[in-house]
Design a protein around this motif. Structure first.
Motif, mmCIF file in Angstrom:
data_model
loop_
_atom_site.group_PDB
_atom_site.id
_atom_site.type_symbol
_atom_site.label_atom_id
_atom_site.label_comp_id
_atom_site.label_asym_id
_atom_site.label_seq_id
_atom_site.Cartn_x
_atom_site.Cartn_y
_atom_site.Cartn_z
ATOM 1 N N LYS A 16 0.982 -1.114 -0.372
ATOM 2 C CA LYS A 16 0.191 0.276 0.063
ATOM 3 C C LYS A 16 0.934 1.097 -0.074
ATOM 4 O O LYS A 16 0.959 2.050 -0.525
ATOM 5 C CB LYS A 16 -1.143 -0.445 1.329
ATOM 6 C CG LYS A 16 -1.728 -0.927 1.184
ATOM 7 C CD LYS A 16 -2.887 -0.675 3.026
ATOM 8 C CE LYS A 16 -3.793 -2.091 2.947
ATOM 9 N NZ LYS A 16 -4.416 -1.574 3.892
ATOM 10 N N LEU A 20 1.277 4.220 -3.455
ATOM 11 C CA LEU A 20 1.127 5.516 -2.898
ATOM 12 C C LEU A 20 1.652 6.115 -2.703
ATOM 13 O O LEU A 20 1.656 8.043 -3.378
ATOM 14 C CB LEU A 20 0.417 5.909 -0.802
ATOM 15 C CG LEU A 20 -0.595 5.145 -0.973
ATOM 16 C CD1 LEU A 20 -1.100 4.837 0.965
ATOM 17 C CD2 LEU A 20 -2.147 5.827 -1.668
ATOM 18 N N THR A 94 -8.342 5.302 -3.307
ATOM 19 C CA THR A 94 -7.746 4.866 -1.745
ATOM 20 C C THR A 94 -8.616 5.290 -1.293
ATOM 21 O O THR A 94 -8.974 6.103 -1.440
ATOM 22 C CB THR A 94 -6.447 5.531 -1.924
ATOM 23 O OG1 THR A 94 -6.550 6.888 -2.267
ATOM 24 C CG2 THR A 94 -5.117 4.917 -2.244
ATOM 25 N N VAL A 103 -6.530 0.467 -0.099
ATOM 26 C CA VAL A 103 -5.966 0.484 -1.979
ATOM 27 C C VAL A 103 -6.727 -0.317 -2.182
ATOM 28 O O VAL A 103 -6.767 -1.686 -2.402
ATOM 29 C CB VAL A 103 -4.497 1.307 -1.909
ATOM 30 C CG1 VAL A 103 -3.635 1.312 -3.130
ATOM 31 C CG2 VAL A 103 -3.662 1.954 -0.946
#
Length: 110
Positions: A16, A20, A94, A103
């Motif tokens: 994740k 991101l 997200t 996510v």
């Protein structure tokens, strides 16, 4: 009318974080968008997005390392290696609720 697209939920926290970080980079987002419809060479990506070629190559490696970009290769008639890059994702969503980050990735089926 809004279309509901189902994707794959990411459970691993380190994955994740990596995703991101990648989507927070404007160059990575631009490359993913540019390669969503059809595979393109690094030179095509650089020319169409106006991203310097050295930056394109670094971001291509980052995207590939995070399994967000596919690479296919061939050899041209004059014997040179030729690589094409294509986004493996159609969308990334997200959400942040409390201390829980979700996510979800929608695979690119084009």
């Amino acid at each position: 009318m809004q279309q509901l697209i189902s994707g794959k939920k990411i459970d691993d926290d380190s994955r994740k974080d990596a995703i991101l970080e990648v989507i927070s980079d404007k160059y990575c987002r631009s490359i993913l968008e540019n390669t969503m419809e059809k595979p393109k060479s690094a030179m095509e990506i650089s020319g169409e997005t106006k991203i310097p070629i050295s930056t394109v190559y670094r971001r291509l490696q980052t995207l590939h390392d995070n399994k967000l970009l596919g690479i296919s290769g061939s050899i041209s008639d004059d014997g040179k290696k030729y690589f094409l890059y294509k986004s493996k994702v159609k969308a990334i969503s997200t959400s942040y609720i409390g201390n829980n980050i979700e996510v979800e990735i929608v695979p690119n089926t084009c």
